[in-house]
Design a protein around this motif. Structure first.
Motif, PDB file in Angstrom:
ATOM      1  N   LEU A   1      37.575  39.618  39.663  1.00  0.00           N
ATOM      2  CA  LEU A   1      37.564  40.371  38.502  1.00  0.00           C
ATOM      3  C   LEU A   1      37.635  41.943  38.824  1.00  0.00           C
ATOM      4  CD1 LEU A   1      35.206  38.312  36.246  1.00  0.00           C
ATOM      5  CD2 LEU A   1      37.628  37.992  36.551  1.00  0.00           C
ATOM      6  N   MET A   2      38.360  42.461  38.236  1.00  0.00           N
ATOM      7  CA  MET A   2      38.554  44.084  38.761  1.00  0.00           C
ATOM      8  C   MET A   2      37.142  44.767  38.570  1.00  0.00           C
ATOM      9  SD  MET A   2      41.445  46.951  37.577  1.00  0.00           S
ATOM     10  CE  MET A   2      42.839  45.792  38.441  1.00  0.00           C
ATOM     11  N   GLY A   3      36.862  45.514  39.092  1.00  0.00           N
ATOM     12  CA  GLY A   3      35.742  46.451  38.982  1.00  0.00           C
ATOM     13  C   GLY A   3      34.322  45.492  39.071  1.00  0.00           C
ATOM     14  N   PHE A   4      34.198  44.242  39.104  1.00  0.00           N
ATOM     15  CA  PHE A   4      33.012  43.532  38.898  1.00  0.00           C
ATOM     16  C   PHE A   4      32.044  43.683  40.157  1.00  0.00           C
ATOM     17  CE2 PHE A   4      30.108  39.795  38.758  1.00  0.00           C
ATOM     18  CZ  PHE A   4      29.939  39.829  37.615  1.00  0.00           C
ATOM     19  N   SER A   5      32.482  43.417  41.287  1.00  0.00           N
ATOM     20  CA  SER A   5      31.608  43.761  42.628  1.00  0.00           C
ATOM     21  C   SER A   5      31.141  45.249  42.394  1.00  0.00           C
ATOM     22  CB  SER A   5      32.428  43.575  43.917  1.00  0.00           C
ATOM     23  OG  SER A   5      32.786  41.873  43.808  1.00  0.00           O
TER      24      SER A   5
ATOM     25  N   GLU B   1      34.868  44.432  57.362  1.00  0.00           N
ATOM     26  CA  GLU B   1      35.431  45.480  56.347  1.00  0.00           C
ATOM     27  C   GLU B   1      36.566  44.844  55.592  1.00  0.00           C
ATOM     28  OE1 GLU B   1      33.976  48.231  55.684  1.00  0.00           O
ATOM     29  OE2 GLU B   1      32.379  47.855  57.495  1.00  0.00           O
ATOM     30  N   GLY B   2      37.314  43.542  56.226  1.00  0.00           N
ATOM     31  CA  GLY B   2      38.249  43.179  55.507  1.00  0.00           C
ATOM     32  C   GLY B   2      38.040  42.295  54.473  1.00  0.00           C
ATOM     33  N   GLY B   3      36.716  41.886  54.132  1.00  0.00           N
ATOM     34  CA  GLY B   3      36.302  41.095  53.254  1.00  0.00           C
ATOM     35  C   GLY B   3      35.685  39.946  53.564  1.00  0.00           C
TER      36      GLY B   3
ATOM     37  N   ALA C   1      40.139  44.643  50.633  1.00  0.00           N
ATOM     38  CA  ALA C   1      41.260  45.534  50.457  1.00  0.00           C
ATOM     39  C   ALA C   1      40.726  46.181  48.945  1.00  0.00           C
ATOM     40  CB  ALA C   1      42.601  45.172  50.400  1.00  0.00           C
ATOM     41  N   ASN C   2      40.428  45.505  48.046  1.00  0.00           N
ATOM     42  CA  ASN C   2      40.165  46.019  46.481  1.00  0.00           C
ATOM     43  C   ASN C   2      38.831  46.091  46.440  1.00  0.00           C
ATOM     44  OD1 ASN C   2      43.029  45.477  46.169  1.00  0.00           O
ATOM     45  ND2 ASN C   2      42.499  43.303  46.090  1.00  0.00           N
TER      46      ASN C   2
END
Length: 431
Positions: A357-361, A207-209, A380-381
């Motif tokens: 990149l913000m929101g890309f995934s 979950e941490g990435g 986390a993001n």
């Protein structure tokens, strides 16, 4: 989806990522009410390593129910539990020269973690626990205290006491050995870190990435625990049960944890959770940690059948072969689109594609769902596409799902470029 919006709590989550009403499932595929087929790279967040409705499990459960065998038995002795314990010892423990007592806890992974934390504090007479950055161990009170993500750590209900967080392997960059960092804190009596009862870690933070600890780092942590009389707990709930190619995720490191927590895939889709502990640590008084569903007899039946996968190394070989397919495709995506600064990380059949990149995934996951692929996010993001297909997925289906990811990345890239082009046009022509 009207029924769920009207009657189910706002806390529902995966239904928002995958807005379809699912009805049937088999292997690595899921079908909605309209009969549309989805490829499953989600696998119940790691609960379905052996696929949906594994035929070994289905047949055994049907036969068990037909005979009116025990379904609920608290922690009484049942034939199903006896067979599971014997099979687990013969197939998993004995070949690995491991000696552990097994405690069946409440049916979720977080209860196994709660039990382990209670036990180590009782045995050592100390309250502090060392946990790590980006850790996820569950969302009940004790487990939430050792979970790092601030999204879950609301000041209104969390107890932050008696837990010290340390940087996970790689958290401070490749040049910093965070095991040395931990040792320094424990050696310095003025560090402010109390000598802990235990160190709790995931070998791969799912979950941490999809943060993968090196074998060398794990061995150093184990040695630190020995040097300071600290117990080592490995949370193998999500990345155990063969996810890395070996039954336990830490086998490649050659370490011997004092306590191991297992859940998720051990029950083959049915709730089963357990704590494995070295014999001398089994200091519970009878009934000191209980639960109405501690030991699920249907899950024992399922788990016993699935242990047959570990009677030889065929599944391990298949996992390593599929890892090559996954890694090659993700690396290809990374190389094809250097502008997204992707990072490929993972081991066995848990892999991640991190895109900062913000929101890309998130956009890629949504596009993949529109193309009938279930894939969740981690980190986390929410910037990591998390690949968690069943270990038993057919190679052709695996490749088909990976191609959907590549196609989805391309679509998201084209959309972003179109938006940027539009913005540039507007700035050049403000009138």
């Amino acid at each position: 989806m009207k029924t769920f919006k009207e009657h189910e709590s706002q806390v529902r989550s995966y239904i928002r990522s995958f807005p379809a009403i699912f009805q049937k499932a088999k292997g690595a595929t899921v079908f909605d009410e309209q009969g549309k087929k989805y490829i499953d790279f989600f696998a119940g967040a790691g609960t379905l390593n052996y696929g949906h409705n594994n035929p070994l499990v289905s047949e055994a459960l049907i036969n068990y129910l037909k005979e009116d065998y025990i379904i609920h038995g608290l922690d009484q002795a049942t034939a199903a539990k006896k067979v599971f314990l014997e099979k687990f010892y013969d197939t998993i423990l004995q070949p690995r020269h491991m000696e552990y007592k097994i405690q069946f806890t409440g049916p979720t992974g977080t209860n196994a973690v709660e039990s382990a934390l209670k036990l180590v504090r009782m045995v050592k007479g100390r309250s502090n626990i060392i946990a790590f950055t980006n850790a996820f161990h569950g969302l009940t009170m004790g487990s939430m205290a050792v979970t790092a993500n601030e999204f879950y750590r609301d000041e209104a209900f969390i107890n932050r006491a008696n837990v010290s967080f340390m940087p996970f392997d790689g958290y401070l960059g490749e040049d910093v050995n965070t095991a040395h960092y931990l040792r320094k804190f424990l050696e310095d009596q003025s560090s402010g870190v109390d000598l802990p009862a235990a160190v709790l870690l995931e070998t791969i933070q799912a979950e941490g990435g999809i943060n993968v600890a090196s074998a060398e780092w794990l061995r150093e942590i184990e040695q630190i625990c020995k040097d300071f009389d600290i117990l080592l707990i490995v949370d193998d709930i999500q990345v155990g049960n063969g996810r890395t190619g070996t039954f336990f995720s830490f086998e490649n490191a050659g370490i011997n944890p004092d306590i191991i927590t297992l859940s998720k895939s051990i029950g083959g889709g049915l709730p089963l959770s357990m704590v494995m502990m070295r014999g001398e640590l089994d200091q519970w008084k009878p009934g000191e940690h209980t639960g109405t569903f501690r030991g699920n007899n249907l899950a024992f039946v399922a788990a016993t059948e699935l242990l047959s996968y570990w009677e030889n190394d065929n599944l391990s070989k298949a996992v390593y072969n599929k890892e090559k397919i996954i890694k090659e495709k993700l690396t290809g995506i990374k190389d094809q689109y250097p502008e997204i600064q992707a990072d490929v990380r993972g081991r066995g059949m848990i892999y991640g594609l991190k895109v900062p990149l913000m929101g890309f995934s998130s956009s890629v996951s949504e596009e993949a769902f529109s193309r009938y692929l279930l894939i969740e996010l981690a980190g986390a993001n929410d910037d990591v596409l998390k690949l968690l297909p069943p270990l038993t997925i057919e190679n052709d289906l695996l490749r088909e799902g990976l191609q959907i990811i590549e196609d989805s990345v391309q679509v998201v890239m084209e959309r972003r470029e179109a938006i940027l082009e539009g913005l540039n046009h507007d700035s050049q022509n403000p009138g």
